[in-house]
Scaffold this motif. Structure first.
Motif, mmCIF file in Angstrom:
data_model
loop_
_atom_site.group_PDB
_atom_site.id
_atom_site.type_symbol
_atom_site.label_atom_id
_atom_site.label_comp_id
_atom_site.label_asym_id
_atom_site.label_seq_id
_atom_site.Cartn_x
_atom_site.Cartn_y
_atom_site.Cartn_z
ATOM 1 N N SER A 30 0.828 -1.211 0.000
ATOM 2 C CA SER A 30 0.000 0.000 0.000
ATOM 3 C C SER A 30 0.859 1.257 0.000
ATOM 4 O O SER A 30 0.586 2.224 -0.725
ATOM 5 C CB SER A 30 -0.928 0.007 1.219
ATOM 6 O OG SER A 30 -1.822 -1.089 1.174
ATOM 7 N N GLU A 34 1.241 4.115 -3.131
ATOM 8 C CA GLU A 34 1.088 5.562 -2.941
ATOM 9 C C GLU A 34 2.352 6.300 -3.381
ATOM 10 O O GLU A 34 2.281 7.365 -4.006
ATOM 11 C CB GLU A 34 0.778 5.855 -1.474
ATOM 12 C CG GLU A 34 0.619 7.326 -1.138
ATOM 13 C CD GLU A 34 -0.590 7.985 -1.785
ATOM 14 O OE1 GLU A 34 -0.671 9.229 -1.756
ATOM 15 O OE2 GLU A 34 -1.451 7.262 -2.330
ATOM 16 N N ARG A 37 2.520 6.697 -7.079
ATOM 17 C CA ARG A 37 1.636 7.767 -7.546
ATOM 18 C C ARG A 37 2.270 9.139 -7.331
ATOM 19 O O ARG A 37 2.149 10.039 -8.156
ATOM 20 C CB ARG A 37 0.300 7.689 -6.799
ATOM 21 C CG ARG A 37 -0.775 8.607 -7.340
ATOM 22 C CD ARG A 37 -1.965 8.664 -6.400
ATOM 23 N NE ARG A 37 -1.625 9.288 -5.125
ATOM 24 C CZ ARG A 37 -1.471 10.610 -4.960
ATOM 25 N NH1 ARG A 37 -1.607 11.422 -5.986
ATOM 26 N NH2 ARG A 37 -1.176 11.089 -3.775
ATOM 27 N N MET A 38 2.972 9.273 -6.202
ATOM 28 C CA MET A 38 3.568 10.559 -5.847
ATOM 29 C C MET A 38 4.838 10.857 -6.633
ATOM 30 O O MET A 38 5.147 12.024 -6.882
ATOM 31 C CB MET A 38 3.888 10.573 -4.340
ATOM 32 C CG MET A 38 2.681 10.462 -3.437
ATOM 33 S SD MET A 38 3.140 10.095 -1.708
ATOM 34 C CE MET A 38 4.083 11.537 -1.277
ATOM 35 N N VAL A 181 -1.051 5.463 5.540
ATOM 36 C CA VAL A 181 -0.346 5.136 4.298
ATOM 37 C C VAL A 181 0.261 6.375 3.647
ATOM 38 O O VAL A 181 1.434 6.377 3.255
ATOM 39 C CB VAL A 181 -1.285 4.408 3.312
ATOM 40 C CG1 VAL A 181 -0.635 4.299 1.933
ATOM 41 C CG2 VAL A 181 -1.622 3.021 3.836
ATOM 42 N N ARG A 182 -0.521 7.439 3.503
ATOM 43 C CA ARG A 182 -0.001 8.626 2.826
ATOM 44 C C ARG A 182 1.149 9.264 3.602
ATOM 45 O O ARG A 182 2.161 9.667 3.012
ATOM 46 C CB ARG A 182 -1.109 9.643 2.580
ATOM 47 C CG ARG A 182 -0.604 10.868 1.815
ATOM 48 C CD ARG A 182 -1.708 11.740 1.280
ATOM 49 N NE ARG A 182 -1.173 12.908 0.603
ATOM 50 C CZ ARG A 182 -0.699 12.916 -0.633
ATOM 51 N NH1 ARG A 182 -0.689 11.797 -1.348
ATOM 52 N NH2 ARG A 182 -0.229 14.024 -1.184
ATOM 53 N N ALA A 185 4.202 7.107 3.135
ATOM 54 C CA ALA A 185 4.747 7.249 1.781
ATOM 55 C C ALA A 185 5.475 8.578 1.620
ATOM 56 O O ALA A 185 6.527 8.655 0.980
ATOM 57 C CB ALA A 185 3.634 7.129 0.747
ATOM 58 N N THR A 186 4.936 9.630 2.217
ATOM 59 C CA THR A 186 5.573 10.949 2.140
ATOM 60 C C THR A 186 6.925 10.933 2.836
ATOM 61 O O THR A 186 7.920 11.470 2.319
ATOM 62 C CB THR A 186 4.669 12.021 2.787
ATOM 63 O OG1 THR A 186 3.424 12.065 2.080
ATOM 64 C CG2 THR A 186 5.327 13.388 2.730
#
Length: 199
Positions: A30, A34, A37-38, A181-182, A185-186
């Motif tokens: 997951s 993300e 995508r980023m 998750v976001r 990922a960041t």
């Protein structure tokens, strides 16, 4: 590929190789989805495995799925940067795509198991090792038992391995906790494309 996050000054001269590892069920898929995508400019290594595909997994995207003889030929021929056996299946990182990406100055990310991370650290001491960790042990147990895709014996084995993996945290350069998750990922993206020491 075009667009995405740039690697910053010096990336062309010395790109960063980041190795992401973490216990089964921690949410690596997951977080990586993300991150893709980023930051489409980041090179994501696709591992080779003898494991059978899970529902929804695509050959060449999530893994390169091969049979055992093919895997062992690749390992014997030096085609793998690292390889290891995990939960009865073999996993490995194809060497050539990683070397091409680094030579082109692309920040590169490998998602591999602890054994493989140790091999990469031995072969490439400059690689950055990042552990993706659960918010708590209880959270990880809930994630694994909630999958419903594996029998209790397999889950028990994965939990035992997870304890060993989490105990190896001191071997890693950074730890990212996957509570969201976001956010995870960041944070991982910051590490992947951050300044390269000595660049």
């Amino acid at each position: 590929m075009s667009g995405g996050t740039e690697a910053g000054p010096g990336a062309r001269a010395r790109s960063r190789l980041t190795v992401l590892s973490g216990p089964s069920g921690v949410g690596k898929s997951s977080v990586l989805a993300e991150l893709r995508r980023m930051a489409p400019r980041v090179h994501f290594s696709v591992s080779v495995t003898t494991r059978k595909p899970r529902p929804g997994e695509v050959d060449g995207v999530h893994y390169h799925f091969v049979d055992a003889p093919t895997f062992h030929r690749m390992a014997a021929g030096g085609e793998l940067l690292e390889h290891a056996e995990f939960a009865g299946n073999c996993y490995g990182t194809p060497r050539a795509p990683v070397e091409r990406a680094l030579a082109a100055g692309l920040p590169s990310l490998l998602e591999i198991e602890l054994q493989g991370a140790r091999q990469v650290r031995a072969a490439m001491p400059e690689a950055q090792l990042v552990m993706l960790a659960p918010p708590s042990w209880e959270d990880l147990v809930r994630r694994l038992t909630g999958r419903g895709t594996e029998d209790p014996e397999v889950v028990a084995r994965r939990l035992a391995i997870a304890k060993q993996e989490l105990a190896a945290e001191p071997e890693f350069d950074e730890v990212v906790v996957n509570a969201d998750v976001r956010s995870a990922a960041t944070r991982l993206l910051d590490l992947v494309v951050g300044p390269v020491p000595g660049a």
